[in-house]
Design a protein around this motif. Structure first.
Motif, PDB file in Angstrom:
ATOM      1  N   UNK A 145     -74.245 -78.649 -51.858  1.00  0.00           N
ATOM      2  CA  UNK A 145     -73.704 -80.010 -52.237  1.00  0.00           C
ATOM      3  C   UNK A 145     -74.403 -80.959 -51.963  1.00  0.00           C
ATOM      4  N   UNK A 146     -74.790 -81.307 -50.711  1.00  0.00           N
ATOM      5  CA  UNK A 146     -75.428 -82.477 -50.281  1.00  0.00           C
ATOM      6  C   UNK A 146     -76.884 -82.522 -50.746  1.00  0.00           C
ATOM      7  N   UNK A 147     -77.471 -81.329 -50.714  1.00  0.00           N
ATOM      8  CA  UNK A 147     -78.895 -81.117 -51.097  1.00  0.00           C
ATOM      9  C   UNK A 147     -79.093 -81.558 -52.553  1.00  0.00           C
ATOM     10  N   UNK A 148     -77.883 -80.785 -53.343  1.00  0.00           N
ATOM     11  CA  UNK A 148     -78.038 -81.020 -54.779  1.00  0.00           C
ATOM     12  C   UNK A 148     -77.705 -82.601 -55.258  1.00  0.00           C
ATOM     13  N   UNK A 149     -76.920 -83.314 -54.567  1.00  0.00           N
ATOM     14  CA  UNK A 149     -76.866 -84.792 -54.541  1.00  0.00           C
ATOM     15  C   UNK A 149     -77.886 -85.546 -54.493  1.00  0.00           C
ATOM     16  N   UNK A 150     -78.760 -85.159 -53.235  1.00  0.00           N
ATOM     17  CA  UNK A 150     -80.031 -85.832 -52.665  1.00  0.00           C
ATOM     18  C   UNK A 150     -80.937 -85.600 -53.563  1.00  0.00           C
ATOM     19  N   UNK A 151     -81.223 -84.552 -54.257  1.00  0.00           N
ATOM     20  CA  UNK A 151     -82.311 -84.317 -55.221  1.00  0.00           C
ATOM     21  C   UNK A 151     -81.889 -85.078 -56.677  1.00  0.00           C
ATOM     22  N   UNK A 152     -80.601 -85.235 -57.013  1.00  0.00           N
ATOM     23  CA  UNK A 152     -80.274 -85.869 -58.220  1.00  0.00           C
ATOM     24  C   UNK A 152     -80.482 -87.388 -57.965  1.00  0.00           C
ATOM     25  N   UNK A 153     -80.253 -87.846 -56.852  1.00  0.00           N
ATOM     26  CA  UNK A 153     -80.342 -89.354 -56.741  1.00  0.00           C
ATOM     27  C   UNK A 153     -81.744 -89.669 -56.654  1.00  0.00           C
ATOM     28  N   UNK A 154     -82.586 -89.013 -55.989  1.00  0.00           N
ATOM     29  CA  UNK A 154     -83.995 -89.047 -56.046  1.00  0.00           C
ATOM     30  C   UNK A 154     -84.614 -88.909 -57.210  1.00  0.00           C
ATOM     31  N   UNK A 155     -84.264 -87.835 -58.012  1.00  0.00           N
ATOM     32  CA  UNK A 155     -84.752 -87.584 -59.445  1.00  0.00           C
ATOM     33  C   UNK A 155     -84.653 -88.817 -60.269  1.00  0.00           C
ATOM     34  N   UNK A 156     -83.121 -89.485 -60.108  1.00  0.00           N
ATOM     35  CA  UNK A 156     -82.833 -90.688 -60.869  1.00  0.00           C
ATOM     36  C   UNK A 156     -83.840 -91.906 -60.711  1.00  0.00           C
ATOM     37  N   UNK A 160     -89.248 -86.584 -61.607  1.00  0.00           N
ATOM     38  CA  UNK A 160     -89.332 -85.118 -60.952  1.00  0.00           C
ATOM     39  C   UNK A 160     -90.238 -85.206 -59.763  1.00  0.00           C
ATOM     40  N   UNK A 161     -90.833 -85.797 -59.381  1.00  0.00           N
ATOM     41  CA  UNK A 161     -91.759 -85.783 -58.165  1.00  0.00           C
ATOM     42  C   UNK A 161     -90.792 -85.826 -56.937  1.00  0.00           C
ATOM     43  N   UNK A 162     -89.646 -86.500 -57.110  1.00  0.00           N
ATOM     44  CA  UNK A 162     -88.744 -86.935 -56.134  1.00  0.00           C
ATOM     45  C   UNK A 162     -89.136 -87.696 -54.811  1.00  0.00           C
ATOM     46  N   UNK A 163     -90.331 -88.833 -55.158  1.00  0.00           N
ATOM     47  CA  UNK A 163     -90.755 -89.263 -53.954  1.00  0.00           C
ATOM     48  C   UNK A 163     -91.266 -90.633 -54.830  1.00  0.00           C
ATOM     49  N   UNK A 164     -91.220 -91.840 -53.821  1.00  0.00           N
ATOM     50  CA  UNK A 164     -91.635 -92.990 -54.674  1.00  0.00           C
ATOM     51  C   UNK A 164     -93.181 -93.191 -54.287  1.00  0.00           C
ATOM     52  N   UNK A 165     -93.815 -94.076 -54.947  1.00  0.00           N
ATOM     53  CA  UNK A 165     -95.382 -93.995 -54.952  1.00  0.00           C
ATOM     54  C   UNK A 165     -95.766 -94.492 -53.412  1.00  0.00           C
TER      55      UNK A 165
END
Length: 290
Positions: A145-156, A160-165
């Motif tokens: 659950x925690x990992x899924x939420x983290x992936x979703x927040x980062x994607x938002x 899709x790269x899940x990372x800031x510049x």
């Protein structure tokens, strides 16, 4: 398409299909959401189904129509339409695959299932479709659950790269390793399904009260999920603050103290990006204060 269930406008459907034909011509079409939309429309509105099937000029969209008819739970209509449009081989493959109808789709480890149900919601306004997307969180353990939420927040926030510049894109690779994706992708894909669910629903909730209410009520009525959501939301806020400070100190370090602060903040961001707990990620700040 997102507003169709409010207006039930035929022009809305026609405009949506026209846009999809254009994106299909450019090779950029993703039919999952429109498949769910059409499936819901086909099963609830026979008159609109007949109008759209008779008028469809695009071979690509005709194949989407065949899939949508199966998803609507209308296999006989799908076979007839396929036979009339030289798509019998597609129909045979779908029938052999026993593609589940829309009502039987329960997202678990297939991100595209989220899109199907979102499309069905857009056609109907029935929040039961959104509830089924969220129910995937109910059966997942705390870590997933925690990992899924983290992936979703980062994607938002970062796509899709899940990372800031300026930061290495590591989260997907870490998740792949953590959930043993090379041996079996099921658990990894479930995390990605959970992640895309929260990303898409939070985005849509900004303009759709039905989704907003369903999303809020889902996490508020389950104490476990409510606590996990709050913890990940707080950790994400800390991460956003951290990367701003990392960028600032990276440019403006003027001595040993600033170097130490930069190193600690960079470590915090890295722990978070590598799916460490929020507590572990920001522990260095407590050490810095001491």
């Amino acid at each position: 398409m997102a507003s169709y269930y409010r207006s039930k406008s035929a022009a809305c459907v026609d405009d949506t299909l026209a846009q999809l034909r254009q994106t299909a011509a450019s090779g950029r079409a993703d039919p999952n959401t429109i498949t769910g939309f059409l499936a819901e429309l086909f099963r609830t509105s026979p008159q609109e189904r007949e109008r759209l099937l008779k008028a469809e000029p695009s071979d690509y969209m005709k194949s989407v129509d065949v899939i949508s008819l199966y998803r609507a739970g209308l296999p006989d209509e799908a076979q007839k339409f396929a036979a009339a449009n030289n798509l019998s081989s597609l129909s045979d493959r779908l029938r052999a695959a026993r593609m589940p109808p829309l009502d039987a789709v329960t997202p678990s480890s297939t991100p595209a299932d989220n899109d199907l149900l979102i499309g069905a919601y857009m056609a109907s306004g029935n929040t039961a479709h959104i509830q089924r997307i969220l129910d995937n969180y109910s059966g997942a353990d705390d870590g997933m659950v925690s990992d899924g939420l983290r992936v979703g927040f980062m994607m938002s926030k970062f796509g899709p790269g899940l990372a800031p510049k300026g930061r290495d894109s590591v989260m997907i690779k870490v998740a792949c390793t953590k959930y043993g994706c090379k041996a079996d992708q099921t658990k990894f894909l479930r995390v990605m399904t959970l992640g895309t669910a929260i990303w898409s629903l939070q985005s849509l909730a900004a303009q759709d009260d039905g989704i907003k209410k369903t999303l809020s009520e889902f996490f508020s009525r389950d104490a476990r999920l409510k606590n996990l959501f709050a913890a990940e939301q707080a950790a994400f806020g800390n991460y956003l603050t951290t990367i701003v400070l990392v960028s600032t100190f990276q440019k403006d370090r003027t001595g040993a103290a600033q170097d130490q602060t930069y190193d600690l903040m960079n470590k915090s961001a890295s722990v978070y990006e590598n799916l460490g707990s929020g507590k572990d990620a920001f522990e260095p700040f407590r050490n810095l204060k001491k």
